[in-house]
Write an enzyme that holds these catalytic residues in place. Structure first.
Site, short mmCIF file in Angstrom:
data_model
loop_
_atom_site.label_atom_id
_atom_site.label_comp_id
_atom_site.label_asym_id
_atom_site.label_seq_id
_atom_site.Cartn_x
_atom_site.Cartn_y
_atom_site.Cartn_z
N CYS B 2 36.44 -14.06 22.23
CA CYS B 2 37.50 -14.40 21.05
C CYS B 2 38.24 -13.02 20.81
O CYS B 2 37.94 -12.11 21.47
CB CYS B 2 37.07 -15.03 20.05
SG CYS B 2 36.03 -16.44 19.95
N ARG B 51 40.32 -18.09 18.34
CA ARG B 51 39.08 -18.62 19.09
C ARG B 51 39.09 -19.33 20.37
O ARG B 51 40.12 -19.92 20.69
CB ARG B 51 38.52 -19.73 18.00
CG ARG B 51 37.22 -20.31 18.63
CD ARG B 51 36.76 -21.39 17.72
NE ARG B 51 35.23 -21.78 18.07
CZ ARG B 51 34.81 -22.93 17.96
NH1 ARG B 51 35.54 -24.00 17.48
NH2 ARG B 51 33.66 -23.21 18.51
N LEU B 52 38.35 -18.72 21.24
CA LEU B 52 38.07 -19.47 22.47
C LEU B 52 36.87 -20.14 22.62
O LEU B 52 35.79 -19.48 22.37
CB LEU B 52 38.10 -18.19 23.62
CG LEU B 52 37.96 -18.62 25.12
CD1 LEU B 52 39.28 -19.39 25.33
CD2 LEU B 52 37.60 -17.66 26.10
N GLY B 77 32.39 -12.74 21.24
CA GLY B 77 31.40 -12.64 22.41
C GLY B 77 30.40 -13.72 22.54
O GLY B 77 30.85 -14.85 21.97
N ASP B 101 26.49 -19.82 17.71
CA ASP B 101 25.66 -18.38 17.80
C ASP B 101 26.12 -17.41 16.77
O ASP B 101 25.42 -16.62 16.24
CB ASP B 101 25.64 -17.58 19.44
CG ASP B 101 27.19 -17.46 19.79
OD1 ASP B 101 28.21 -18.13 19.15
OD2 ASP B 101 27.21 -16.75 20.73
#
Lengths: 83, 648
Positions: B2, B51-52, B77, B101
């Site tokens: 991201c 955000r990805l 990450g 995460d």
């Protein structure tokens, strides 16, 4: 008229490898490699130029510093090869 | 992966930035995270996130808080062992609201403070705000896979995944750092934490930052280490081979964790082939792969790529890249890289990530890291051969080894070894020097500095990049053997600041693609660094252990192929590029002598089919990219920002 090979070569080296910077002194016995003027691929560039300019054939076995690494060596090599 | 950004104003009395500031910053990171955007502000703190979505697509939005909203995180990450860490935290009584995460990092930080970093196996850059202690904690992964930059003003700190977002903060007025220019035209990169922008630093790999109103503390939590010379552990080859294989399998398995599809890049070399092979085993079905082909056969590795594609029965997509494609995309490459580069290789990787994204992939596995830690680079073979020769300079046989080092160099095929002797025999007497491995490379690069302008030279005064590097070396460096030193220099400068950034993260994220690096699992690197160098490189046989570990899994033709660096053709300036190299523009920027730059361009035009020397090839790429950095980020940033926004 006799061609001044050394002067031509010197001009080519200064124009092509030093991009005209004449502050760097280049004497006839200076090693192009040691002076940081030519790198490993630059040598191939130099042989292409010599081949085109003087119309001589260069064997791969002749691409050695004794023929190509100083102005004096180059002049000697080209003179020998010219018809 | 991201994009993150934020600021922390220490002085609450100042007028605080409006939400629009964060929105403007995050909008510049949209390529890193096109799926969602989020901002959070409170008092002097502001956090932004693009955000990805890769894990927990439904609930992983950021900025994310803990249960009582006293801590907030923005994270870029992946934490690959987040499932195991989540279980550990659950065992400690923590209750999770998401399966991301991000939440794992937040709770780990609450439980262990900075100690949480040692537990993370991943690639990450994050910032955590503690509302109670009013402390900002920022950290970056061990190798610098994920970027994180910051700048300080007397009353604030501003940070972001990419520098362009920092430049969007009010009052940040960038100029280029001339010492950085000197370093780039010596080492191909700056010495961390310096960047090309004066006053903007990177958070170094393996470091964290604790920001309080009255202090900013930069601390190390992990660094590359090697045993002192002569103190390597001694075990049988078979032990190393098995352990390496186990670690690489596990590193790849962890890096297949995602809620979206995972593909791989293949170059035709052993490293990417190993990763693709193990990934295919892990996925258990067809693996989509991507590769770069070059129209110029001197650079193309297509025949080797075909061997591995056929062997692993992969569905491969490739781009065919020509010199004109490099020139046509060079401006975009520099917009994303944010630094001058001396090689054109990022450009084809920029195009490749575009293809991966077009095919619907968000994640690709790559083989980076094997060359540095398992001794694959020619520079390691070169230093070994030169030192062997230096011990007996009169030897006639020893310099013949040089012919084996660079078989692809035209000079290795011509004449006897006398040219190679002359090239690699320089400075042989400096065998004991700190940077013996890299002296010749840096000497070649530094020739470009002859063309620095008088102003730049006088501005630099007696600044010496080599002395600056000596000061930045870790305490143990002098106790390591020559190979460990060479590895450290390669990994801390070139890997982190060029391969993983300019050629890696930046080119992939330009098209919202995340790259994952199994060879950079820290357990694997720590293990590899304890193996004696002669075991990793047998004679001049590079990556000997990796070849053994992959024997039977990869085709012989791949295992036995000669090592070749990934190179792209020399830049042939397009009309767009040539304008920036005009005497007027060069003079205006003030970094190089206009006459030299014009002659360089003329030379490339006049002899289009003659191989260009290494120095000239780097010079044209370096000078043009420096001109572009100046033009894009210093002179016309707003125009480039608008152009970028209209594209995204």
């Amino acid at each position: 008229m006799k061609i001044d090979i050394k002067a031509e070569l010197k001009k080519f080296i200064i124009d092509n490898y030093l991009l005209g910077d004449e502050d760097i002194k280049l004497s006839d016995d200076d090693s192009f490699l040691e002076k940081g003027i030519i790198d490993s691929i630059g040598v191939i560039e130099l042989t292409s130029f010599i081949r085109d300019k003087y119309g001589i054939k260069i064997k791969v076995t002749e691409i050695v510093p004794e023929n190509f690494d100083t102005l004096n060596n180059l002049e000697k090599y080209i003179t020998k090869k010219l018809p | 992966m991201c994009g993150i950004c934020g600021y922390y104003n220490f002085d609450n009395a100042l007028p605080l930035p409006q939400e629009g500031v964060l929105r403007r910053m995050i909008a510049l990171l949209r390529h890193r995270g096109p799926d969602e955007e989020g901002v959070w502000r409170s008092g002097g703190i502001g956090l932004g996130h693009a955000r990805l979505a890769i894990i927990d697509l439904e609930k992983g939005q950021q900025p994310m808080s803990n249960e009582d909203k006293t801590k907030w995180i923005v994270f870029n990450g992946e934490i690959f062992n987040y499932i195991e860490l989540r279980e550990e935290l659950k065992g400690m009584g923590r209750v999770f609201r998401t399966s991301s995460d991000t939440e794992v990092i937040l709770y780990l930080y609450e439980e262990f403070g900075a100690g949480c970093l040692a537990k993370l196996n991943g690639q990450f850059a994050f910032a955590i705000w503690d509302e109670e202690s009013r402390e900002l904690f920022m950290a970056r992964d061990r190798f610098g896979i994920e970027p994180l930059y910051y700048t300080r003003t007397p009353k604030a700190i501003i940070f972001a995944s990419e520098i362009k977002a920092i430049l969007a903060y009010p009052g940040v007025r960038p100029k280029l750092d001339i010492r950085a220019i000197d370093e780039i035209f010596t080492f191909w990169t700056t010495i961390p934490p310096r960047t090309i922008f004066d006053g903007i630093q990177e958070l170094r790999p393996g470091h964290y930052l604790v920001v309080k109103p009255d202090s900013v503390k930069d601390r190390t939590y992990w660094e590359l280490d090697f045993p002192p010379e002569g103190e390597y552990e001694k075990k049988k080859d078979s032990y190393y081979v098995e352990r390496l294989k186990d670690l690489l399998e596990d590193a790849t398995r962890l890096r297949l964790r995602a809620d979206v599809g995972v593909g791989a890049y293949i170059s035709g070399g052993i490293d990417s082939s190993s990763v693709a092979c193990l990934a295919k085993g892990g996925i258990g079905k067809g693996l989509e792969t991507f590769s770069v082909r070059f129209r110029d056969r001197r650079y193309d590795e297509g025949p080797y790529q075909r061997i591995i594609i056929k062997h692993l029965e992969m569905e491969n997509h490739s781009i065919a890249c020509a010199a004109k494609d490099i020139a046509a995309n060079f401006r975009r490459v520099i917009w994303h890289a944010e630094t001058p580069i001396l090689r054109t290789a990022p450009a084809p990787l920029y195009l490749l990530s575009g293809l991966a994204r077009q095919k619907g992939l968000k994640i690709v596995l790559v083989g980076d890291g094997a060359d540095e830690f398992l001794l694959g680079y020619n520079i390691f073979r070169e230093v070994k051969a030169r030192l062997f020769w230096a011990k007996r300079k009169a030897s006639l046989k020893r310099p013949l080894l040089l012919k084996r080092l660079y078989p692809y160099l035209p000079l290795a095929r011509s004449g006897d070894a006398s040219y190679l002797k002359k090239i690699f025999g320089r400075r042989l007497e400096e065998a004991g020097s700190l940077y013996y491995s890299h002296i010749l490379r840096w000497e070649t690069t530094s020739r470009i500095k002859r063309y620095f302008s008088g102003d730049l030279k006088s501005g630099l005064g007696d600044y010496n990049s080599l002395a600056a590097l000596a000061e930045a070396l870790p305490a143990g460096f002098r106790r390591w053997d020559y190979m460990a030193r060479a590895q450290y220099i390669e990994a801390s400068l070139f890997l982190s600041n060029y391969l993983l950034s300019s050629q890696g993260d930046r080119m992939a994220m330009a098209h919202s693609v995340e790259v994952r690096h199994p060879f950079l699992d820290h357990r694997l690197v720590e293990f590899a660094n304890r193996i004696p160098p002669h075991v990793k490189m047998r004679g001049l046989n590079e990556k000997f252990l990796l070849k053994k570990a992959m024997a039977g899994l990869l085709p012989e033709k791949i295992l036995k192929r000669p090592k070749r660096p990934f190179r792209a053709p020399t830049l042939k300036p397009s009309r767009d590029c040539a304008g920036l190299l005009s005497a007027k523009k060069i003079k205006e920027a003030g970094f190089f002598e206009p006459v030299f730059a014009s002659k360089l361009v003329d030379k490339l035009k006049t002899h289009p089919n003659v191989p260009v020397g290494e120095t000239d090839s780097m010079a044209v790429c370096g000078i043009l990219s420096l001109q572009m950095v100046h033009e894009i980020f210093i002179k016309n940033f707003k125009a480039h920002e608008d152009r970028y926004k209209s594209r995204t």
